[in-house]
Design a protein around this motif. Structure first.
Motif, PDB file in Angstrom:
ATOM      1  N   ASN A  42       0.838  -1.204   0.000  1.00 59.69           N
ATOM      2  CA  ASN A  42       0.000   0.000   0.000  1.00 59.69           C
ATOM      3  C   ASN A  42       0.867   1.245   0.000  1.00 59.69           C
ATOM      4  N   ASP A  66       0.279   5.400   0.506  1.00 58.32           N
ATOM      5  CA  ASP A  66      -0.736   6.361   0.932  1.00 58.32           C
ATOM      6  C   ASP A  66      -0.146   7.754   1.004  1.00 58.32           C
ATOM      7  N   GLN A  67      -0.958   8.753   0.772  1.00 55.18           N
ATOM      8  CA  GLN A  67      -0.546  10.161   0.836  1.00 55.18           C
ATOM      9  C   GLN A  67       0.630  10.412  -0.097  1.00 55.18           C
ATOM     10  N   ALA A  76      -4.202   9.437  -2.654  1.00 55.09           N
ATOM     11  CA  ALA A  76      -4.033   8.530  -1.533  1.00 55.09           C
ATOM     12  C   ALA A  76      -4.472   7.115  -1.878  1.00 55.09           C
ATOM     13  N   ASP A  77      -3.904   6.175  -1.110  1.00 51.82           N
ATOM     14  CA  ASP A  77      -4.417   4.817  -1.039  1.00 51.82           C
ATOM     15  C   ASP A  77      -4.329   4.036  -2.349  1.00 51.82           C
TER      16      ASP A  77
END
Length: 122
Positions: free
Chosen positions: A96, A98-99, A109-110
Motif C-alpha cells: 500500500n 498512501d498520501q 491517496a491509497d
C-alpha cells in the motif's frame, strides 16, 4: 497515478524467511506512508506493518520481533523482511502507498499492489 509492483512471495517451511519488495512507479515526488497488509480468504485485510517517509514504523502485534519493514525513498520501494515464519502467516500480502505527492503538485491517496502469495508450510 501510481503503480505498485510486488515481488518475493512464495512457499517456505515454518521457521524460514522471505523478503517482499514493492516498487512504486509514476511521477512521484514523495510517498508519505508505505505499508504491507495481508488477507486470507473469508477475513478482512489486516495491517502487517507500515513506515513513513521519515522512517517511523508500526507493526501488528503478531509480527513484532519477526518482521522488519524498511524503505528506500529514492527508489520509492518498500521491503518486508519476514523471519521465523509461521503457518498462520500464510496469506496474500498487499503493498500500500498512501498520501502520495506528485511532481506537478497534486496529491492522492491509497494505492494498492496486486498482491503476492506467501505460503508457510508446517
Amino acid at each position: 497515478q501510481v503503480q505498485l509492483v510486488e515481488s518475493g512471495g512464495g512457499l517456505v517451511q515454518a521457521g524460514g524467511s522471505l523478503r517482499l519488495s514493492c516498487a512504486a512507479s509514476g511521477r512521484i515526488l514523495i510517498i508519505n506512508a508505505m505499508g504491507w497488509y495481508r488477507q486470507v480468504p473469508g477475513k478482512q485485510r489486516e495491517l502487517v506493518a507500515d513506515i513513513t517517509s521519515g522512517g517511523s514504523t508500526n507493526y501488528a502485534d503478531s509480527v513484532k520481533g519477526r518482521f522488519t519493514i524498511s524503505r528506500d525513498n529514492a527508489k520509492n520501494t518498500v521491503y518486508l523482511q519476514m523471519n521465523s515464519l509461521k503457518p498462520e502467516d500464510t496469506a496474500v500480502y498487499y503493498c500500500n502507498a498512501d498520501q502520495v505527492l506528485f511532481y506537478d503538485g497534486s496529491h492522492s491517496a491509497d494505492y494498492w499492489g496486486q498482491g503476492t502469495q506467501v505460503t508457510v508450510s508446517s
